[in-house]
Write a protein that holds these residues in place. Sequence first.
Motif, PDB file in Angstrom:
ATOM      1  N   ILE A  12       0.834  -1.203   0.000  1.00 46.84           N
ATOM      2  CA  ILE A  12       0.000   0.000   0.000  1.00 46.84           C
ATOM      3  C   ILE A  12       0.867   1.251   0.000  1.00 46.84           C
ATOM      4  O   ILE A  12       2.011   1.246   0.467  1.00 46.84           O
ATOM      5  N   ASP A  13       0.318   2.336  -0.521  1.00 46.87           N
ATOM      6  CA  ASP A  13       0.986   3.635  -0.454  1.00 46.87           C
ATOM      7  C   ASP A  13       0.863   4.207   0.949  1.00 46.87           C
ATOM      8  O   ASP A  13      -0.197   4.135   1.573  1.00 46.87           O
ATOM      9  N   VAL A  14       1.957   4.779   1.440  1.00 51.22           N
ATOM     10  CA  VAL A  14       1.943   5.406   2.757  1.00 51.22           C
ATOM     11  C   VAL A  14       2.081   6.921   2.646  1.00 51.22           C
ATOM     12  O   VAL A  14       1.373   7.675   3.304  1.00 51.22           O
ATOM     13  N   THR A  15       2.991   7.384   1.787  1.00 50.33           N
ATOM     14  CA  THR A  15       3.220   8.829   1.670  1.00 50.33           C
ATOM     15  C   THR A  15       2.624   9.428   0.397  1.00 50.33           C
ATOM     16  O   THR A  15       2.361  10.629   0.361  1.00 50.33           O
ATOM     17  N   LYS A  16       2.425   8.635  -0.644  1.00 56.12           N
ATOM     18  CA  LYS A  16       1.959   9.170  -1.920  1.00 56.12           C
ATOM     19  C   LYS A  16       0.576   9.799  -1.781  1.00 56.12           C
ATOM     20  O   LYS A  16      -0.370   9.168  -1.304  1.00 56.12           O
ATOM     21  N   GLY A  17       0.470  11.056  -2.193  1.00 55.86           N
ATOM     22  CA  GLY A  17      -0.804  11.758  -2.143  1.00 55.86           C
ATOM     23  C   GLY A  17      -1.245  12.142  -0.753  1.00 55.86           C
ATOM     24  O   GLY A  17      -2.376  12.589  -0.554  1.00 55.86           O
ATOM     25  N   LYS A  18      -0.363  11.967   0.228  1.00 59.21           N
ATOM     26  CA  LYS A  18      -0.708  12.297   1.614  1.00 59.21           C
ATOM     27  C   LYS A  18       0.359  13.223   2.187  1.00 59.21           C
ATOM     28  O   LYS A  18       1.532  13.140   1.826  1.00 59.21           O
ATOM     29  N   ASN A  19      -0.023  14.048   3.090  1.00 58.80           N
ATOM     30  CA  ASN A  19       0.934  14.926   3.769  1.00 58.80           C
ATOM     31  C   ASN A  19       1.440  14.226   5.024  1.00 58.80           C
ATOM     32  O   ASN A  19       1.144  14.610   6.151  1.00 58.80           O
ATOM     33  N   VAL A  20       2.194  13.157   4.799  1.00 58.44           N
ATOM     34  CA  VAL A  20       2.696  12.345   5.902  1.00 58.44           C
ATOM     35  C   VAL A  20       4.200  12.558   6.043  1.00 58.44           C
ATOM     36  O   VAL A  20       4.975  12.195   5.158  1.00 58.44           O
ATOM     37  N   GLN A  21       4.612  13.160   7.146  1.00 56.67           N
ATOM     38  CA  GLN A  21       6.021  13.391   7.415  1.00 56.67           C
ATOM     39  C   GLN A  21       6.568  12.397   8.453  1.00 56.67           C
ATOM     40  O   GLN A  21       7.767  12.148   8.505  1.00 56.67           O
ATOM     41  N   ASP A  22       5.665  11.856   9.256  1.00 54.63           N
ATOM     42  CA  ASP A  22       6.050  10.896  10.281  1.00 54.63           C
ATOM     43  C   ASP A  22       5.150   9.668  10.171  1.00 54.63           C
ATOM     44  O   ASP A  22       3.955   9.777   9.923  1.00 54.63           O
ATOM     45  N   ILE A  23       5.750   8.510  10.378  1.00 49.78           N
ATOM     46  CA  ILE A  23       5.033   7.238  10.288  1.00 49.78           C
ATOM     47  C   ILE A  23       5.285   6.457  11.568  1.00 49.78           C
ATOM     48  O   ILE A  23       6.413   6.431  12.079  1.00 49.78           O
ATOM     49  N   ALA A  24       4.267   5.818  12.096  1.00 49.88           N
ATOM     50  CA  ALA A  24       4.426   4.973  13.269  1.00 49.88           C
ATOM     51  C   ALA A  24       3.951   3.556  12.948  1.00 49.88           C
ATOM     52  O   ALA A  24       2.941   3.370  12.265  1.00 49.88           O
ATOM     53  N   ILE A  25       4.692   2.584  13.459  1.00 51.04           N
ATOM     54  CA  ILE A  25       4.331   1.178  13.351  1.00 51.04           C
ATOM     55  C   ILE A  25       4.048   0.690  14.767  1.00 51.04           C
ATOM     56  O   ILE A  25       4.968   0.531  15.579  1.00 51.04           O
ATOM     57  N   GLY A  26       2.781   0.482  15.078  1.00 49.00           N
ATOM     58  CA  GLY A  26       2.404   0.004  16.401  1.00 49.00           C
ATOM     59  C   GLY A  26       2.156  -1.489  16.368  1.00 49.00           C
ATOM     60  O   GLY A  26       1.402  -1.984  15.534  1.00 49.00           O
ATOM     61  N   LEU A  27       2.807  -2.206  17.268  1.00 47.44           N
ATOM     62  CA  LEU A  27       2.718  -3.667  17.289  1.00 47.44           C
ATOM     63  C   LEU A  27       2.098  -4.134  18.599  1.00 47.44           C
ATOM     64  O   LEU A  27       2.509  -3.689  19.683  1.00 47.44           O
ATOM     65  N   THR A  28       1.125  -5.009  18.489  1.00 46.11           N
ATOM     66  CA  THR A  28       0.481  -5.540  19.690  1.00 46.11           C
ATOM     67  C   THR A  28       0.174  -7.013  19.487  1.00 46.11           C
ATOM     68  O   THR A  28       0.060  -7.491  18.352  1.00 46.11           O
ATOM     69  N   TRP A  29       0.069  -7.760  20.586  1.00 46.88           N
ATOM     70  CA  TRP A  29      -0.161  -9.201  20.517  1.00 46.88           C
ATOM     71  C   TRP A  29      -0.607  -9.704  21.884  1.00 46.88           C
ATOM     72  O   TRP A  29      -0.517  -8.998  22.892  1.00 46.88           O
ATOM     73  N   LYS A  30      -1.097 -10.941  21.888  1.00 45.62           N
ATOM     74  CA  LYS A  30      -1.420 -11.637  23.125  1.00 45.62           C
ATOM     75  C   LYS A  30      -0.681 -12.973  23.119  1.00 45.62           C
ATOM     76  O   LYS A  30      -0.411 -13.540  22.059  1.00 45.62           O
ATOM     77  N   THR A  31      -0.337 -13.475  24.308  1.00 45.06           N
ATOM     78  CA  THR A  31       0.383 -14.738  24.394  1.00 45.06           C
ATOM     79  C   THR A  31      -0.356 -15.717  25.286  1.00 45.06           C
ATOM     80  O   THR A  31      -1.093 -15.332  26.194  1.00 45.06           O
ATOM     81  N   THR A  32      -0.118 -16.999  25.023  1.00 45.56           N
ATOM     82  CA  THR A  32      -0.718 -18.047  25.849  1.00 45.56           C
ATOM     83  C   THR A  32       0.115 -18.322  27.093  1.00 45.56           C
ATOM     84  O   THR A  32      -0.348 -18.996  28.006  1.00 45.56           O
ATOM     85  N   HIS A  33       1.369 -17.826  27.094  1.00 44.53           N
ATOM     86  CA  HIS A  33       2.244 -17.987  28.259  1.00 44.53           C
ATOM     87  C   HIS A  33       2.771 -16.616  28.673  1.00 44.53           C
ATOM     88  O   HIS A  33       3.457 -15.961  27.887  1.00 44.53           O
ATOM     89  N   PRO A  34       2.494 -16.165  29.875  1.00 44.07           N
ATOM     90  CA  PRO A  34       2.928 -14.831  30.286  1.00 44.07           C
ATOM     91  C   PRO A  34       4.436 -14.652  30.341  1.00 44.07           C
ATOM     92  O   PRO A  34       4.936 -13.522  30.341  1.00 44.07           O
ATOM     93  N   SER A  35       5.195 -15.760  30.361  1.00 45.52           N
ATOM     94  CA  SER A  35       6.649 -15.653  30.458  1.00 45.52           C
ATOM     95  C   SER A  35       7.325 -15.351  29.122  1.00 45.52           C
ATOM     96  O   SER A  35       8.523 -15.066  29.079  1.00 45.52           O
ATOM     97  N   ILE A  36       6.584 -15.420  28.031  1.00 48.50           N
ATOM     98  CA  ILE A  36       7.185 -15.167  26.722  1.00 48.50           C
ATOM     99  C   ILE A  36       7.631 -13.704  26.623  1.00 48.50           C
ATOM    100  O   ILE A  36       6.856 -12.790  26.865  1.00 48.50           O
ATOM    101  N   ASP A  37       8.891 -13.526  26.243  1.00 48.73           N
ATOM    102  CA  ASP A  37       9.481 -12.188  26.116  1.00 48.73           C
ATOM    103  C   ASP A  37       9.626 -11.854  24.632  1.00 48.73           C
ATOM    104  O   ASP A  37      10.512 -12.380  23.951  1.00 48.73           O
TER     105      ASP A  37
END
Length: 393
Positions: A12-37
Amino acid sequence: MIHMIIAKGQKIDVTKGKNVQDIAIGLTWKTTHPSIDINASAFLLNAAGVCTRDEDMIFYNQQISQQHAVSHSGPAEGSREIIRITVAKIPADIEKIAFTLTIHEGETNGQSFSNVQDAVCRIYNPVSREDIAIFNFGEGLNKETAIVVGELYLHQGEWKFNAVSSGFEGGLAALVKNFGLEVSDEPQNEVAAATEVNPAPQPAPVPETPVKLIKLDLKKQESINIHKSEKVTATLEWATKKDLDLYCFYVTKDYNVGKIYYRNLGSSHSTPYIQLNGDALTHGKETIIIHRPEALRFVLFAAYSAVSNGIGSFKSMKVRAVVDNHQGQVITTPLHEKNSYAYWVAIAHIDFTGTNQMKVSHVEKYSGKNVEHSPLLYEDGSFKMDVGPVEFK
């Protein structure tokens, strides 16, 4: 407002046709074991896909890149970890930024991304808080301990996002090596060892050529060479309620010929080291795992549709084979021809005879009208339809 939900392999286009000077990549997840790092990293890559400087690997021990172009931070704005990019500050020699997740000491602790659920990548403008896209990237991961979630890459002067979702075994060290950095042999902290530079008096070794990340749908009769890895997975996927069966015909190094299918599931511990993860019995997916590619010369993947399924083309069922070398190279062989009277289709062929590469070929050959005789794969790697035994199910 969410602009779009994107799928694996989509760009996908991220900056083309948009006034985007800063981009953020937010990552989230859930685990079946709380000890997973689980930890996020970003690799700044040149045109060849290589990370040429240790400071171009951004992670929790090195959170800011050169010129402050890329930064890493912990939980915020609904994400577990965030990578921020200031477009104007990206160095001129950087044409791609890969975003990754790794499980710390995953192999040692018996943990992998099979223990991870609801994995989501949010691409957004951190200034306006406006979402650009959402990518649910965790589907299909199993024993991998590292994953390339996606890539921000330069195309004709604009930045685009490629939804990759390709897994690796070997954790952070495998990713570091893949992107061209050195991995120390000293038994130190995982991250420190992965980024250590040899002391000045030692001559720098010639770096190995990194494995180029590939996500490709082959055209009819097209072939491609990819890296010969320690494990290969082939998945038969389809989109109807019909019961299809995945067959893997093989030729070993010793020229033994045979097949792995629902009546012979194979094993990871004995020749030919090919294993079918059970007969699906329902629609959707069957998976073959090749545990030792070096023990093989050729394999042929074929699909069988029992007589009880009735007529109907494999293409209309959206049948495809997906070959994954677990080194970031995923090759899909979709079907292009409509054939409503075939019970068999040979889909993909792999030639393992190369030293460091294996050749994946789109073959798409159908059995004769209403013929149930299976294909046969011969010692030289060639195959024929309609000459094997009749299959009944």
